[in-house]
Design a protein around this motif. Structure first.
Motif, mmCIF file in Angstrom:
data_model
loop_
_atom_site.group_PDB
_atom_site.id
_atom_site.type_symbol
_atom_site.label_atom_id
_atom_site.label_comp_id
_atom_site.label_asym_id
_atom_site.label_seq_id
_atom_site.Cartn_x
_atom_site.Cartn_y
_atom_site.Cartn_z
ATOM 1 N N TYR A 6 -0.328 -1.924 -0.763
ATOM 2 C CA TYR A 6 -1.176 -1.744 0.401
ATOM 3 C C TYR A 6 -0.727 -1.364 1.460
ATOM 4 O O TYR A 6 0.320 -1.952 2.039
ATOM 5 C CB TYR A 6 -1.805 -3.368 0.346
ATOM 6 N N ASN A 7 -1.205 -0.546 2.362
ATOM 7 C CA ASN A 7 -0.660 0.210 3.355
ATOM 8 C C ASN A 7 -1.315 -0.340 4.728
ATOM 9 O O ASN A 7 -2.617 0.090 4.781
ATOM 10 C CB ASN A 7 -0.791 1.664 3.420
ATOM 11 N N PHE A 8 -1.029 -1.378 5.420
ATOM 12 C CA PHE A 8 -1.334 -2.009 6.518
ATOM 13 C C PHE A 8 -0.948 -1.182 7.829
ATOM 14 O O PHE A 8 -1.297 -1.479 9.046
ATOM 15 C CB PHE A 8 -0.905 -3.486 6.681
ATOM 16 N N SER A 9 -0.404 -0.004 7.688
ATOM 17 C CA SER A 9 0.063 0.667 8.890
ATOM 18 C C SER A 9 -1.151 1.117 9.861
ATOM 19 O O SER A 9 -2.251 1.129 9.389
ATOM 20 C CB SER A 9 0.779 2.055 8.483
ATOM 21 N N PRO A 10 -0.849 1.100 11.430
ATOM 22 C CA PRO A 10 -1.926 1.285 12.115
ATOM 23 C C PRO A 10 -2.202 2.799 12.086
ATOM 24 O O PRO A 10 -3.260 3.337 12.902
ATOM 25 C CB PRO A 10 -1.392 0.802 13.297
ATOM 26 N N GLY A 11 -1.618 3.853 11.556
ATOM 27 C CA GLY A 11 -1.802 5.060 11.518
ATOM 28 C C GLY A 11 -0.491 5.997 11.849
ATOM 29 O O GLY A 11 0.324 5.852 12.600
ATOM 30 N N PRO A 12 -0.449 7.100 10.916
ATOM 31 C CA PRO A 12 -1.422 7.498 9.873
ATOM 32 C C PRO A 12 -1.513 6.308 8.963
ATOM 33 O O PRO A 12 -0.382 5.498 8.476
ATOM 34 C CB PRO A 12 -0.827 8.620 9.076
ATOM 35 N N ALA A 13 -2.948 6.093 8.529
ATOM 36 C CA ALA A 13 -3.169 4.926 7.947
ATOM 37 C C ALA A 13 -3.864 5.268 6.236
ATOM 38 O O ALA A 13 -3.806 6.509 5.927
ATOM 39 C CB ALA A 13 -4.357 4.275 8.664
ATOM 40 N N THR A 14 -4.084 4.291 5.709
ATOM 41 C CA THR A 14 -4.448 4.498 4.277
ATOM 42 C C THR A 14 -5.732 5.129 4.332
ATOM 43 O O THR A 14 -6.581 5.381 5.118
ATOM 44 C CB THR A 14 -4.700 3.095 3.741
ATOM 45 N N LEU A 15 -5.940 6.217 3.287
ATOM 46 C CA LEU A 15 -7.136 6.831 2.691
ATOM 47 C C LEU A 15 -7.474 6.527 1.486
ATOM 48 O O LEU A 15 -6.805 5.797 0.579
ATOM 49 C CB LEU A 15 -6.549 8.360 2.875
ATOM 50 N N PRO A 16 -8.934 6.629 1.157
ATOM 51 C CA PRO A 16 -9.519 6.294 -0.048
ATOM 52 C C PRO A 16 -8.732 7.156 -1.154
ATOM 53 O O PRO A 16 -8.366 8.209 -1.116
ATOM 54 C CB PRO A 16 -10.876 6.945 0.071
ATOM 55 N N TYR A 17 -8.385 6.327 -2.205
ATOM 56 C CA TYR A 17 -7.642 7.027 -3.457
ATOM 57 C C TYR A 17 -8.311 8.230 -4.005
ATOM 58 O O TYR A 17 -7.390 9.146 -4.235
ATOM 59 C CB TYR A 17 -6.898 5.871 -4.261
ATOM 60 N N GLU A 18 -9.558 8.025 -4.254
ATOM 61 C CA GLU A 18 -10.066 9.227 -4.727
ATOM 62 C C GLU A 18 -10.154 10.496 -3.905
ATOM 63 O O GLU A 18 -9.918 11.658 -4.598
ATOM 64 C CB GLU A 18 -11.503 8.923 -5.313
ATOM 65 N N VAL A 19 -10.002 10.175 -2.698
ATOM 66 C CA VAL A 19 -9.865 11.577 -1.807
ATOM 67 C C VAL A 19 -8.449 12.026 -1.842
ATOM 68 O O VAL A 19 -8.255 13.315 -1.927
ATOM 69 C CB VAL A 19 -10.137 11.241 -0.296
ATOM 70 N N LEU A 20 -7.516 11.216 -2.169
ATOM 71 C CA LEU A 20 -6.029 11.808 -2.270
ATOM 72 C C LEU A 20 -6.239 12.561 -3.360
ATOM 73 O O LEU A 20 -5.340 13.480 -3.720
ATOM 74 C CB LEU A 20 -5.225 10.593 -1.919
#
Length: 361
Positions: A6-20
């Protein structure tokens, strides 16, 4: 491949898995063309369809009026700090800014090079722990516009309602765009770096009212004129094709979640869950005042710096990554943008309870 954290980074941030997953296929073979996504010409029919779809989806999701241009630019959101006053101010003209954090301070510094800047409000003395209420600032009668940052990633503050003014509004929405409903027609210009709520780093979105394109002074360099990019459909030079493609994919994903209305409901639920965990004990302390709390970035502290360091390390060990606070205030920060899954917040809240029980102050 290891299990995703689970990526709580402020940016670059998590993207929808299906998009990846889709991007992983298209980057090798885009639409069965035999050419990878990042190899196709930006002038090709395939890419023109991508950028047109991105704009169409954005217009639909944000209900953008026809008299606004949508631009996909480079240079990051920080470039907008000088492009805005360069294009919309001139010698002897004034603009009003609200100073609510690092990014507004940087914008103020750049704007001072192009006109007279009046700071109508600042929460710097309180370490930017709040945003102003409507009656706490006055916009000068001779101001060209009111500039503000809708959400502050570092300090975890957010305007609960957009400021209202008879003057034109200009907003940096880099960290909360598409997270809640807003009336675009109230703004002269909205901009957002993509790498928090829209896509990967590399493209910056600008939504600008058409009449403002004619205000650019003649001495503004060609590449720094909004009119240049509006007249050329964001194709004056080679645009960041991969980043724009991901933005289009994220917008399709967001539409499938119920659009902005559906996303706002989810975001409020995630934020409420986390703030309830913070407020239920004196062990955790939120940085932002309750009335200014962000739905996107939750900044908080533990009893001591040593406990914070231990908390961050042990959280990372169980798949809760990116919780270290910004160096300017320390502590912890959980960034829970649109694509951050609800189950990640549930896991963080459970970890917070377990950590407190094992590490009393």
């Amino acid at each position: 491949m290891p299990e995703r954290v689970y990526n709580f980074s402020p940016g670059p941030a998590t993207l929808p898995y299906e998009v990846l997953q889709q991007a992983a296929k298209d980057i090798v073979n885009f639409q069965d063309s035999g050419i990878g996504l990042i190899e196709i010409s930006h002038r090709s029919k395939q890419f023109m369809a991508v950028i047109e779809e991105a704009e169409q989806l954005l217009r639909e999701l944000m209900d953008i009026p026809a008299n606004y241009k949508v631009l996909f630019l480079q240079g990051g959101a920080s470039s907008q700090f000088f492009m805005i006053p360069m294009n919309l101010l001139g010698d002897g003209k004034k603009a009003t800014y609200l100073n609510t954090g690092v990014w507004s301070k940087k914008a103020i510094k750049e704007a001072n090079q192009f006109g007279q800047i009046e700071i109508a409000y600042s929460s710097e003395e309180a370490k930017f722990n709040r945003v102003p209420a409507p009656g706490e600032y006055v916009v000068a009668d001779d101001s060209e516009y009111l500039y503000f940052v809708s959400n502050n990633t570092i300090y975890g503050t957010q305007f609960p309602e957009m400021p209202k003014s008879e003057k034109m509004l200009i907003a940096d929405m880099s960290s909360d765009i598409l997270s809640r409903k807003l009336d675009v027609s109230k703004f002269g210009l909205i901009f957002a770096g993509a790498q928090k709520n829209l896509g990967p780093a590399g493209v910056t979105l600008v939504i600008i009212r058409e009449d403002l394109l004619e205000r650019t002074p003649k001495n503004v360099p060609t590449m720094l004129s909004y009119k240049t990019h509006a007249d050329n459909g964001s194709m004056f030079n080679t645009p960041p094709t991969f980043s724009i493609y991901i933005v289009a994919q994220v917008l399709k994903w967001l539409k499938a979640q119920g659009g902005v209305d559906g996303m706002e409901k989810i975001n409020r639920e995630k934020a409420e869950m986390l703030y309830n965990a913070i407020d239920s004990t004196d062990y955790y302390r939120g940085h932002a005042e309750p009335g200014s709390r962000s739905m996107m970035n939750v900044s908080f502290n533990l009893p001591t710096a040593d406990l914070e360091k231990k908390f961050i390390a042990e959280a990372a060990a169980v798949g809760l990554d990116g919780l270290k606070g910004h160096r300017s205030i320390g502590g912890c920060r959980a960034s829970i943008y649109n694509a951050f899954p609800r189950e990640g917040v549930v896991k963080l809240v459970e970890f917070m309870k377990e950590f407190q029980a094992k590490n009393p102050a």
